[in-house]
Design an enzyme around this catalytic site. Structure first.
Site, mmCIF file in Angstrom:
data_model
loop_
_atom_site.group_PDB
_atom_site.id
_atom_site.type_symbol
_atom_site.label_atom_id
_atom_site.label_comp_id
_atom_site.label_asym_id
_atom_site.label_seq_id
_atom_site.Cartn_x
_atom_site.Cartn_y
_atom_site.Cartn_z
ATOM 1 N N PHE A 49 0.871 -1.197 0.064
ATOM 2 C CA PHE A 49 -0.194 -0.049 -0.081
ATOM 3 C C PHE A 49 0.818 1.239 -0.082
ATOM 4 O O PHE A 49 1.921 1.314 0.647
ATOM 5 C CB PHE A 49 -1.023 0.049 1.287
ATOM 6 C CG PHE A 49 -1.953 -1.103 1.572
ATOM 7 C CD1 PHE A 49 -3.219 -0.988 0.954
ATOM 8 C CD2 PHE A 49 -1.161 -2.370 1.868
ATOM 9 C CE1 PHE A 49 -4.119 -2.052 0.960
ATOM 10 C CE2 PHE A 49 -2.279 -3.429 1.846
ATOM 11 C CZ PHE A 49 -3.658 -3.012 1.468
ATOM 12 N N GLU A 50 0.449 2.036 -0.674
ATOM 13 C CA GLU A 50 1.328 3.493 -0.881
ATOM 14 C C GLU A 50 1.681 4.145 0.511
ATOM 15 O O GLU A 50 2.857 5.195 0.470
ATOM 16 C CB GLU A 50 0.658 4.470 -1.839
ATOM 17 C CG GLU A 50 -0.501 5.031 -1.564
ATOM 18 C CD GLU A 50 -1.153 5.670 -2.626
ATOM 19 O OE1 GLU A 50 -1.173 5.384 -3.788
ATOM 20 O OE2 GLU A 50 -2.235 6.565 -2.415
ATOM 21 N N ASN A 51 0.896 3.749 1.479
ATOM 22 C CA ASN A 51 1.200 4.782 2.660
ATOM 23 C C ASN A 51 2.421 3.915 3.437
ATOM 24 O O ASN A 51 2.630 4.122 4.678
ATOM 25 C CB ASN A 51 0.217 4.715 3.631
ATOM 26 C CG ASN A 51 -0.533 3.364 4.050
ATOM 27 O OD1 ASN A 51 -0.252 2.188 3.334
ATOM 28 N ND2 ASN A 51 -1.499 3.356 5.003
#
Lengths: 251, 306
Positions: A49-51
């Site tokens: 996930f990009e976070n």
């Protein structure tokens, strides 16, 4: 067991993920598809996930955004954006999975501006991580509802590059890997065809006519010679989807 | 060791100036310093450059309140609602005034802050090749890679914000702090910014912090002020402490659909509220229902010296 067109879309998308792959996952539809794959044929896939999170399977507790506590609890990695987006940039991600506001014949995705960027008719939210995913993952999957105003001949603004102008234009732009492998919709699966890489009809979902898919597409849709019917969801696939969608949001 | 405790209002008054570039949260949907956003609006700052990969409704509020001249970001919207209405009004109609938009992707913004944090003038990347983001953000420059002749790269210039405002789970009075969960760009923002303001959900003794030095993302000498601000991130989440208040985001989205509705929301939740404590009082029981009551501590690790 009955199923909805959106459930068919999610399950068709899940089949694009192979076991053991590193998958960059967007929220909502992509996350649901990853969840089905992880619970059926791809138990060894890992989702990024990009976070800054990695997970072996979606969280069981309900959550609204990828940064909510349930997505963090039990993560396989909790790190920063430099480290997680760096896996993409370093060529270590097999598949990227994004939704799209608007996609075109060559799989370019616009999530930035409708109309002239200097005075847009609609200011869309922007790239987030999508431009990076599209540029640097091994195969890009786009999942979205099939409507003529969303599947257009040419997007106003290329936020996330697909095959650009077709042919060799993607590699000419300096992108030496990746490209759109499939657009998965509630009606069909489109794949790049021939040296032009124009997206054509590769598979039609059960109960959808060829003409329906053509009519819902904003460019003249070529049909692959071997285009057939998408296999309907299996009991196991539907059970997997409903386990992660107990409220029936996608029904 | 310095005592940097300050109220949110005093820290904003002393450290956030008109025209500043400002990181308002660096953690995507989580840990957004709404208490400071409200205070910046109350104090009427103008001409800000709002920097964030994604800061959910916070950027939208600042734009609608007229505080923002430039947005440097990868995504501006309302994660629980959809498009950001004030952002749209500013970009499409110049309301309440026009704004400049410096488009980024997550990776280019991450590289810009990483460069700013480490004294690199720019970072060459291959992401963004082929994207029209290069047409709207002229500060991203296409160049030949000197080490691979014939191959292009994009040069991403360093970003060195004037101020970063960052919620953390716990800090001592000097700014030695712990942050955990997904880390996004918290570390890079704190190391790159000229001034760092912490919104600490809890003030703890220094011994708590130094017992686990790997959970410290940046040193206290980077921190200018420590604001005790329980739930200073509401309605966003904070790992281990607060869940996300999704209905609050949805209500903001609905009410900000037209300018009138936004201004009435702003009166109710910002201008008619004296400060952060009064905001928490107004939330009342709603806040306690968002508290994470589960307990999932990690296995202890050993830092013994001998």
């Amino acid at each position: 067991m009955g199923y909805s067109p959106r459930e068919m879309m999610i399950i068709a998308a899940s089949r694009e993920i192979r076991d053991g792959e590193v998958v960059f996952v967007g929220m909502r539809l992509p996350l649901a598809a990853f969840g089905v794959a992880a619970r059926t044929h791809a138990p060894n896939a890992i989702g990024l996930f990009e976070n800054g999170l990695a997970r072996f399977a979606p969280a069981v507790e309900p959550f609204d955004t990828m940064s909510d506590p349930p997505n963090i609890h039990g993560a396989a990695w909790a790190t920063g954006m430099v480290q997680i987006m760096g896996r993409l940039h370093a060529g270590q991600v097999d598949v990227g999975f994004i939704g799209g506001a608007e996609v075109d014949r060559h799989g370019n995705v616009n999530t930035s501006y409708v109309g002239d960027p200097a005075r847009p008719r609609v200011k869309l939210p922007g790239s987030g991580g999508a431009a990076d995913i599209a540029a640097t993952c091994g195969r890009l999957l786009v999942i979205m509802d099939h409507e003529p105003k969303r599947l257009v001949e040419r997007v106003d603004f290329v936020t996330s590059p697909g095959w650009l102008d077709g042919g060799e234009s993607r590699s000419a732009a300096g992108l030496d890997r990746g490209g759109v492998a499939a657009i998965i919709t509630n009606l069909a699966i489109l794949r790049p065809m021939g040296p032009d890489h124009g997206m054509g009809l590769a598979s039609i979902h059960p109960g959808v006519s060829r003409q329906q898919a053509i009519d819902a597409t904003g460019w003249p849709l070529a049909v692959a010679p071997d285009a057939g019917e998408t296999p309907p969801p299996t009991e196991a696939e539907l059970a997997a989807l409903r386990a992660i969608d107990p409220e029936g949001f996608w029904r | 060791m310095a005592d940097k405790l300050a109220s949110v209002a005093d820290a904003v008054a002393a450290l956030v100036r008109d025209g500043d570039s400002l990181v308002i949260g660096a953690c995507l949907e989580a840990a957004i310093p709404f208490a400071a956003v409200h205070e910046i609006i109350r104090q009427g700052r103008r001409g800000l450059n709002a920097i964030a990969p994604i800061s959910d409704a916070a950027t939208d509020m600042l734009i609608g309140a007229g505080c923002v001249e430039r947005v440097t970001g990868a995504w501006v919207g309302n994660v629980s609602g959809g498009l950001a209405h004030n952002y749209r009004r500013a970009a499409e109609q110049g309301l309440p005034h026009p704004i400049a938009i410096e488009d980024h992707s997550n990776f280019s913004l991450a590289m810009a802050l990483m460069a700013g944090a480490n004294g690199l003038p720019y970072v060459p990347v291959r992401s963004l090749l082929g994207s029209d983001i290069l047409k709207t953000n002229r500060r991203l420059i296409r160049a030949d890679d000197p080490f691979s002749p014939g191959k292009p790269v994009i040069l991403v210039p360093a970003c060195k914000p004037d101020v970063a405002i960052l919620p953390v789970q716990r800090s001592d009075r000097d700014g030695n702090c712990h942050f955990w969960g997904s880390l996004v760009l918290v570390q890079e923002a704190a190391l790159a910014a000229e001034r760092v303001i912490l919104l600490a959900d809890e003030i703890v003794d220094t011994s708590v912090i130094v017992s686990d030095p790997n959970r410290i993302l940046f040193p206290s000498f980077r921190v200018s002020a420590v604001c005790p601000a329980r739930a200073g991130c509401h309605p966003s989440s904070l790992t281990g402490v607060w869940r996300r208040d999704t209905p609050f985001f949805v209500e903001y989205h609905t009410r900000s659909r037209d300018r009138e509705g936004f201004l009435s929301w702003l009166r109710e939740w910002v201008f008619d509220v004296e400060g952060h404590e009064a905001y928490l009082d107004k939330l009342g029981d709603r806040l306690e229902r968002l508290r994470i009551t589960g307990w999932a501590p990690p296995e202890p690790v050993n830092f013994a010296a001998v």
